[in-house]
Design an enzyme around this catalytic site. Structure first.
Site, short mmCIF file in Angstrom:
data_model
loop_
_atom_site.label_atom_id
_atom_site.label_comp_id
_atom_site.label_asym_id
_atom_site.label_seq_id
_atom_site.Cartn_x
_atom_site.Cartn_y
_atom_site.Cartn_z
N ILE A 193 3.03 11.28 3.96
CA ILE A 193 2.00 11.67 3.00
C ILE A 193 0.71 12.07 3.72
O ILE A 193 0.00 12.95 3.29
CB ILE A 193 1.73 10.53 2.00
CG1 ILE A 193 3.03 10.11 1.30
CG2 ILE A 193 0.68 10.95 0.97
CD1 ILE A 193 3.72 11.22 0.56
N CYS A 221 -2.93 4.22 13.06
CA CYS A 221 -3.62 5.51 12.97
C CYS A 221 -4.03 5.94 14.37
O CYS A 221 -4.28 5.09 15.25
CB CYS A 221 -4.87 5.38 12.09
SG CYS A 221 -4.54 4.92 10.39
N SER A 225 0.83 -1.20 0.00
CA SER A 225 0.00 0.00 0.00
C SER A 225 0.86 1.26 0.00
O SER A 225 1.87 1.34 0.70
CB SER A 225 -0.90 -0.01 1.24
OG SER A 225 -1.60 1.20 1.36
N THR A 285 5.64 1.05 8.66
CA THR A 285 6.88 1.80 8.75
C THR A 285 7.27 2.09 10.21
O THR A 285 6.43 2.08 11.11
CB THR A 285 6.76 3.14 8.02
OG1 THR A 285 5.64 3.87 8.55
CG2 THR A 285 6.54 2.92 6.53
#
Length: 370
Positions: free
Chosen positions: A123, A182, A73, A245
């Site tokens: 991003i 998240c 992704s 990550t």
């Protein structure tokens, strides 16, 4: 260059030598009795049989990939962007960009910077929102042989559930990958991925909302990932992906502030491979569901390393930016390696480096024992 012609002299002429008859072997039937004699033509060496290799891998709930090489992704867009340079139909699966309930414009710039052995990106999950993704891409995905797995992100359990409900039953969508790295607004911004209870709660809620195959992506930014992995598996995940990550920063050239506009970024690329190997190694010892490895895959050796520590498939990520053809080439190289090792499936290479019994996690500090 032509070979020199040999000149025959009288000294070279020798009387003919009587040839021995070819060896005779006797076959035995299953009862051990001697069967008929068979002549073997010793002048014709036996050919090694060609090994038929099956690279398919089952990730659960009917999601069977044609091969174990996926694209990660955030590195392959929605697949259509690479259609002119990559044979998309050859890939094991595509994990599309992170998708949220509502459109996101992403973080402030700068968003990306190179690092030794990798890159930092921030991003910020820029995407048009789930409805736009369905409208723009799902019909195209439905025409592909390659399964498309939608990466889903959110800021609350309700966000994840609603996105998944809208994806349920849409042709062209083969599965869900939950990005749980998240902030959970319900717990003061603490990431779902670093708390076992929160990770299990969002997994269970999504599991109830969809029959689609469900993969959950683990974060390496924890002291001990194993309890979190077990909680996710118990909550109903069909497979795990590891790893997301690592959190990092870069410093601006002026040395007066961090470089990235969002300060923090996600480190990816070859630099994180040892960490990814460690996480897969640890998690494979405590869960029974498939693991898809991510982190620094740039060549066949990396694929084989991840298989050895328990992964059944890998995702190629950052390396795609430099070489979009790498995933398809890895498929060919893995098949050739299976033939070389005379195994009929890459799954025979899985777990060869795992201990016979689960060992202590790295959080115990075992690498520093005297």
């Amino acid at each position: 260059m032509k070979a020199k012609r040999r000149i025959t002299t009288a000294l070279d002429v020798r009387p003919p030598v009587a040839r021995r008859p070819p060896p005779t072997i006797r076959t035995s039937d299953r009862s051990g009795s001697i069967g008929r004699a068979v002549r073997v033509d010793a002048s014709k060496p036996e050919r090694e049989p060609v090994v038929d290799v099956d690279l398919s891998v089952d990730l659960g709930r009917g999601l069977v990939l044609p091969n174990p090489i996926l694209v990660a992704s955030g590195t392959f867009g929605y697949g259509v962007e690479y259609g002119d340079v990559v044979e998309v139909d050859r890939l094991g699966a595509i994990c599309c960009k992170g998708t949220t309930l509502k459109p996101r414009i992403g973080n402030v710039t700068p968003r990306v910077t190179e690092t030794p052995g990798g890159m930092l990106n921030s991003i910020g999950l820029q995407n048009p929102g789930v409805d736009a993704v369905i409208d723009k891409y799902a019909a195209t995905w439905a025409t592909w042989r390659t399964p498309v797995i939608v990466n889903v992100a959110g800021e609350s359990v309700e966000d994840y559930v609603e996105v998944v409900r809208r994806l349920e039953g849409v042709p062209g969508i083969a599965g869900i990958e939950l990005n749980i790295s998240c902030p959970n607004v319900g717990k003061g911004g603490l990431q779902f991925a670093i708390d076992a209870d929160a990770a299990a709660a969002v997994t269970a809620a999504v599991r109830q909302a969809t029959d689609l195959p469900l993969l959950v992506k683990l974060s390496p930014n924890v002291a001990d990932v194993r309890p979190i992995a077990k909680a996710i598996a118990t909550a109903g995940a069909d497979a795990l992906t590891a790893i997301n990550t690592l959190s990092g920063i870069a410093v601006a050239p002026s040395r007066t502030k961090p470089l990235l506009g969002n300060i923090y970024g996600g480190l990816s690329g070859p630099a994180i491979k040892p960490v990814a190997l460690r996480v897969v190694y640890e998690v494979a010892q405590v869960v029974d569901i498939p693991i898809v490895a991510i982190g620094g895959v740039t060549e066949l050796a990396d694929v084989l390393d991840f298989l050895a520590v328990g992964a059944v498939a890998v995702q190629v990520g950052t390396a795609i930016f430099a070489d979009p053809t790498l995933p398809a080439r890895l498929i060919d190289e893995l098949e050739a390696e299976c033939r070389r090792q005379r195994v009929r499936s890459h799954l025979e290479l899985v777990g060869t480096a795992l201990p016979s019994r689960a060992g202590a996690p790295s959080a115990k500090g075992v690498e520093y024992r005297p």
